[in-house]
Design an enzyme around this catalytic site. Sequence first.
Site, PDB file in Angstrom:
ATOM      1  N   GLU A 166       0.536  -1.383  -0.106  1.00 19.00           N
ATOM      2  CA  GLU A 166      -0.093  -0.187  -0.247  1.00 19.00           C
ATOM      3  C   GLU A 166       1.102   1.262   0.169  1.00 19.00           C
ATOM      4  OE1 GLU A 166      -3.152  -0.100   3.017  1.00 19.00           O
ATOM      5  OE2 GLU A 166      -4.396  -1.638   1.543  1.00 19.00           O
ATOM      6  N   GLU A 371      -5.468  -8.590   0.633  1.00 18.69           N
ATOM      7  CA  GLU A 371      -6.455  -8.176   1.574  1.00 18.69           C
ATOM      8  C   GLU A 371      -7.307  -8.263   1.093  1.00 18.69           C
ATOM      9  OE1 GLU A 371      -4.744  -4.777   4.263  1.00 18.69           O
ATOM     10  OE2 GLU A 371      -2.779  -5.492   3.705  1.00 18.69           O
TER      11      GLU A 371
END
Length: 472
Positions: A166, A371
């Site tokens: 991320e 995720e």
Amino acid sequence: MQHEQLAAFPEDFLWGASTSAYQAEGAWDADGKGPSVVDLHLHRPEGVTDFTVAADHYHRFREDVELFAELGLTAYRFSIAWTRIVPDGDGEVNPAGVAHYHRVIDALLARGIEPVVTMYHFDLPAALDAKGGWSERSTIEAFERYARILFQEYGSKVKHWLTINEQNMMILHGKAIGTTGRSGQVEGRELYQQNHHMFLAQAKAMALCHQLLPGAKIGPAPNIVSVYPATCAPEDVVAADDWDAIRNLLYLDLAVRGSYHPLAWVYLKAKGWEPEILDGDLELLAEAKPDFLAFNYYSTQTVGASRGDASDIQVRGGDQQVVRGEIGLYRAVKNEHLPVNAFGWEIDPVGFRTTMRRLWDRYRLPLIITENGLGAFDELVDGRVHDDYRIEFLKLHLEQIQLAISDGVEVFGYCPWTAIDLVSTHQGVSKRYGFIYVDRTEDDLKQLARVRKDSFFWYQDVIASGGDSLSS
Ligand code: BGP
């Protein structure tokens, strides 16, 4: 598109689950580990987030891996803490830290679980941060050296590598997550200089991986949302494209194509935030090619055209799934079609399919979801955790993967967040995601006992049936 018959999940589909080092391991200063920026973050005034013990996965990984095997996982996505391997980021290697991950990886392989390794999940070594962190080009060299150590140590055992978790959330919400430490206080141009340096570090790691480990595969792991226009008004579509470029495509294009997305670049220039690009940078970015695209998916976002005044600045969503408007660009809009979770994150399984289709359409790289999950205040009652809300969430999202596969998208794995309860980025241990409950509270560690939730048994069935149980 409706399908008369859905395609089956591939035989070798990676049925996984995820964690990250600093959120699961604890043992924050054990066996020579150096402090990371997230360890320093635990002293922040609110005092909510304490990563010192977490789920104690560092000491209990054998027990946890046994549970993962019982669950039926064929992959486990976890991160290696840079500060266990090189405590100060660029100095001496710590043999105890290196040995630890050999033990973890060996335990996984012994149980037939494929390690999917994130090299860097928010936990920049604090010593590097003190020297300027990602603002300095020397951090690129430090990351490349760290990558080399990982590939040399674990390259014969690990076939799937993830570079940076991320990066887009670290740039857009680094202060909130507490991930970029002192250098995370920077804004504007310096922030996007950090972004540029992270991309160079990632490119070097990808090139090195291919050079040293011809059989391994490597890719980035951004957080991706599909962005919807508030209405079919063309101005809303333009606003949605703008926000998509700034939030998603800037990161995807640089990682996959090695070039700045034109809209994102125009945005950076207009702000005066365009990074300094040295000779050779663009060549390096263009030459480094990921083998796949990993992405984290929790939600979609909806935006409308700017009204050109302060009413544009409205906050929707929460935590890293927040959308703030920007005058002259877009404003955040509530999507009336979607429910929200307890933390204000919109829940959009169909948007998951759209996201996979769009990623495949644009980049034509195999996808793995690293995720996806539902945070909730689970309760342990009489030794059970009835998390039917999580089962529902995961089922709806897995169904969309099967639809995307039926649409022709190549998806090779699913690693929901999380394998086991850990510390959330904002709400301590009370907000849980795991298939396995960890019995502790914010203040009372108790025995840190592991308890299989209802979702554990549900996912076990899904995996055992190769996904067939989803439609039965
Ligand atoms: C992602 C991070 C994870 C994880 C997850 C859930 O952005 O990569 O580390 O924490 O979000 O977020 P939270 O813990 O805030 O619920």
